[in-house]
Design an enzyme around this catalytic site. Structure first.
Site, PDB file in Angstrom:
ATOM      1  N   VAL A  82       0.783  -1.225   0.100  1.00  0.00           N
ATOM      2  CA  VAL A  82       0.041   0.132   0.013  1.00  0.00           C
ATOM      3  C   VAL A  82       0.864   1.252  -0.051  1.00  0.00           C
ATOM      4  CG1 VAL A  82      -1.897   1.273   1.258  1.00  0.00           C
ATOM      5  CG2 VAL A  82      -1.819  -1.138   1.125  1.00  0.00           C
ATOM      6  N   ARG A  91      -5.926  13.634  -1.078  1.00  0.00           N
ATOM      7  CA  ARG A  91      -6.718  13.562  -2.310  1.00  0.00           C
ATOM      8  C   ARG A  91      -7.558  12.557  -2.284  1.00  0.00           C
ATOM      9  NH1 ARG A  91      -3.370  16.025  -7.134  1.00  0.00           N
ATOM     10  NH2 ARG A  91      -1.662  17.513  -6.158  1.00  0.00           N
ATOM     11  N   VAL A  93      -6.808   9.193  -2.123  1.00  0.00           N
ATOM     12  CA  VAL A  93      -6.100   7.903  -2.829  1.00  0.00           C
ATOM     13  C   VAL A  93      -6.138   6.918  -2.164  1.00  0.00           C
ATOM     14  CG1 VAL A  93      -4.281   7.033  -4.007  1.00  0.00           C
ATOM     15  CG2 VAL A  93      -4.829   9.521  -4.533  1.00  0.00           C
ATOM     16  N   LEU A  94      -5.857   7.079  -0.727  1.00  0.00           N
ATOM     17  CA  LEU A  94      -5.719   5.743   0.139  1.00  0.00           C
ATOM     18  C   LEU A  94      -7.282   5.419   0.585  1.00  0.00           C
ATOM     19  CD1 LEU A  94      -4.295   3.731   1.981  1.00  0.00           C
ATOM     20  CD2 LEU A  94      -4.504   5.412   3.839  1.00  0.00           C
ATOM     21  N   THR A  95      -8.081   6.333   0.338  1.00  0.00           N
ATOM     22  CA  THR A  95      -9.507   5.844   0.892  1.00  0.00           C
ATOM     23  C   THR A  95     -10.096   5.149  -0.332  1.00  0.00           C
ATOM     24  OG1 THR A  95      -9.888   7.969   2.373  1.00  0.00           O
ATOM     25  CG2 THR A  95     -11.934   6.764   1.405  1.00  0.00           C
ATOM     26  N   SER A 118       3.298   0.201   8.391  1.00  0.00           N
ATOM     27  CA  SER A 118       4.501   0.978   8.438  1.00  0.00           C
ATOM     28  C   SER A 118       4.113   1.908   9.639  1.00  0.00           C
ATOM     29  CB  SER A 118       4.736   1.571   6.955  1.00  0.00           C
ATOM     30  OG  SER A 118       3.697   2.523   6.647  1.00  0.00           O
ATOM     31  N   TYR A 123      -4.539   2.756   9.679  1.00  0.00           N
ATOM     32  CA  TYR A 123      -5.600   1.804   9.370  1.00  0.00           C
ATOM     33  C   TYR A 123      -6.595   1.853  10.225  1.00  0.00           C
ATOM     34  CZ  TYR A 123      -2.424   0.659   5.757  1.00  0.00           C
ATOM     35  OH  TYR A 123      -1.313   0.876   4.517  1.00  0.00           O
ATOM     36  N   PHE A 409       4.493  -9.684   4.962  1.00  0.00           N
ATOM     37  CA  PHE A 409       3.944  -9.887   3.652  1.00  0.00           C
ATOM     38  C   PHE A 409       3.867  -8.603   2.818  1.00  0.00           C
ATOM     39  CE2 PHE A 409       0.612 -10.296   6.739  1.00  0.00           C
ATOM     40  CZ  PHE A 409      -0.582  -9.529   6.328  1.00  0.00           C
TER      41      PHE A 409
END
Length: 409
Positions: A82, A91, A93-95, A118, A123, A409
């Site tokens: 991610v 902006r 993007v993650l959502t 990270s 989250y 992972f």
């Protein structure tokens, strides 16, 4: 900006992966590591966000099975890779990536999503709770001694080339997976990750070494490690850096720990990402000189509350109604009646009065049995509506052994 979320095409993988590497600092990976992750990538489960012809966001998922309390394994999407380009922060993007991922996971019938973060603060707003912790240690092996259990001297140790004994080591791993929640059944190809040994990852230490534990002709354990030579004014002061260790019984594990403590020219044993109930804590003479530290590890998200709670068993009989809050996945919101015991469970919608109210994030944290619902209640994250329900549920959700994720992972 209009977020164009697309399933990854194989021809776009290099651009997609380069964007991921840049987001994590831009240091190129060794070619063998890059090639392995290319082979492991599930293209139909990998997403990119594109601004014109520029990739500005990435996210992927692996098809895992994770051990849950009771010894069964449940399908779980392993969220990975991610990233959002620094030019496109704030902006949405993650959502957009999280929205598409969770919708796809639900459509595919997986009740769980899991990830390592990270930064742990990212989250929670998407419903992930910290379900496992990991233990790191830096043990002064000159001052700390081990007291080993009976049978340790019957274990034979031998050096082996890591890749040459990989199948035998994986057979040991496969036998211990069912005994601890949070462990992942390794899918084809993931065994190679365990012996990947790029020089860039060694930090001045030796190439990866392996010692195998045998008893009566059977492999009963293994340890993979590196040795980092160092010299001080008084002589050798090297460190053993443990990569992973597994054993089928206390004597096998103790024999491996004793070996690591006694490697010549070293005075420190460094371990990371170990279970918080690691057995070596009960073998050492001085726990203070082990310098133990904990950090978050596996973050857990219940994608389908009913199916997820039915997938595991419970330490004690439980009959409780949860009022679940889940703004990001509203299909989970409402009341769920969980009835279960050590043999299994049912979890169905209900109109009955709620006994406990909590968000899906808290259910994720407690799901593998390492985080107590009662401790979450003391922090105000779980509210008891029926007296006694909190204690009943807390005991039922607990695990005999601490949940643990053995590798990322």
């Amino acid at each position: 900006m209009t977020t164009d979320v697309r399933v990854l095409q194989q021809t776009d993988w290099d651009v997609w992966y380069d964007n991921l590497i840049r987001a994590f600092g831009g240091v190129p990976e060794a070619s063998e590591e890059r090639e392995l992750y290319n082979a492991l990538t599930e293209y139909d489960r990998s997403l990119g966000v594109w601004d014109g012809d520029q990739c500005v966001g990435t996210a992927g998922a692996f098809s895992f099975r994770v051990t849950v309390p009771g010894g069964a394994s449940a399908p779980a999407a392993g969220i990975t890779m991610v990233s959002v380009a620094a030019t496109h922060r704030r902006r949405g993007v993650l959502t957009a990536l999280m929205r598409r991922q969770l919708d796809d996971i639900r459509a595919g019938g997986e009740p769980l999503a899991v990830l390592t973060a990270s930064e742990p603060a990212i989250y929670g707003r998407f419903g992930y709770g910290i379900g496992t912790l990991q233990l790191n240690a830096e043990i002064d092996t000159h001052r700390v001694r081990l007291s080993v259990p009976p049978g340790t001297d019957d274990v034979h140790l031998r050096y082996a080339v890591p890749a040459e004994v990989l199948d035998a080591c994986e057979a040991v791993y496969a036998r211990v997976v069912r005994g601890r929640p949070g462990m992942l059944a390794r899918q084809p190809g993931w065994d190679r990750l365990q012996v990947l040994d790029p020089e860039s990852e060694r930090d001045g230490a030796s190439p990866l070494q392996c010692v195998v534990a045998d008893r009566d002709g059977e492999v009963v354990g293994y340890a993979r490690f590196r040795v980092k030579p160092e010299w001080g004014p008084s002589g050798p002061d090297g460190a053993v850096v443990l990569s992973d260790l597994e054993g089928l019984d206390p004597a096998a594990r103790a024999a491996l720990w004793r070996f690591l403590f006694d490697i010549d020219l070293t005075s420190t044993l460094r371990t990371r990402a170990r279970p918080v109930d690691e057995d070596v804590q009960h073998l050492v003479s001085d726990i203070r000189r082990c310098n133990l530290r904990m950090k978050d590890s596996l973050h857990v998200r219940l994608v389908d509350v009913g199916a997820a709670l039915e997938a595991r068993a419970y330490q004690a009989p439980v009959d409780v109604v949860f009022e679940v809050e889940d703004a990001f996945c509203p299909w989970n919101e409402g009341r769920w009646r969980l009835t279960g015991d050590a043999k299994g469970a049912t979890c169905v919608r209900t109109d009955d009065s709620a006994d406990l109210t909590l968000s899906v994030r808290e259910l994720g944290a407690a799901y593998l049995g390492g985080v107590s619902l009662a401790s979450l209640a003391t922090a105000g994250r779980v509210r008891e509506l029926r007296q006694g329900a909190l204690g009943e549920a807390s005991v039922a959700f607990s695990s005999v052994v601490a949940p643990w994720l053995p590798h990322g992972f």
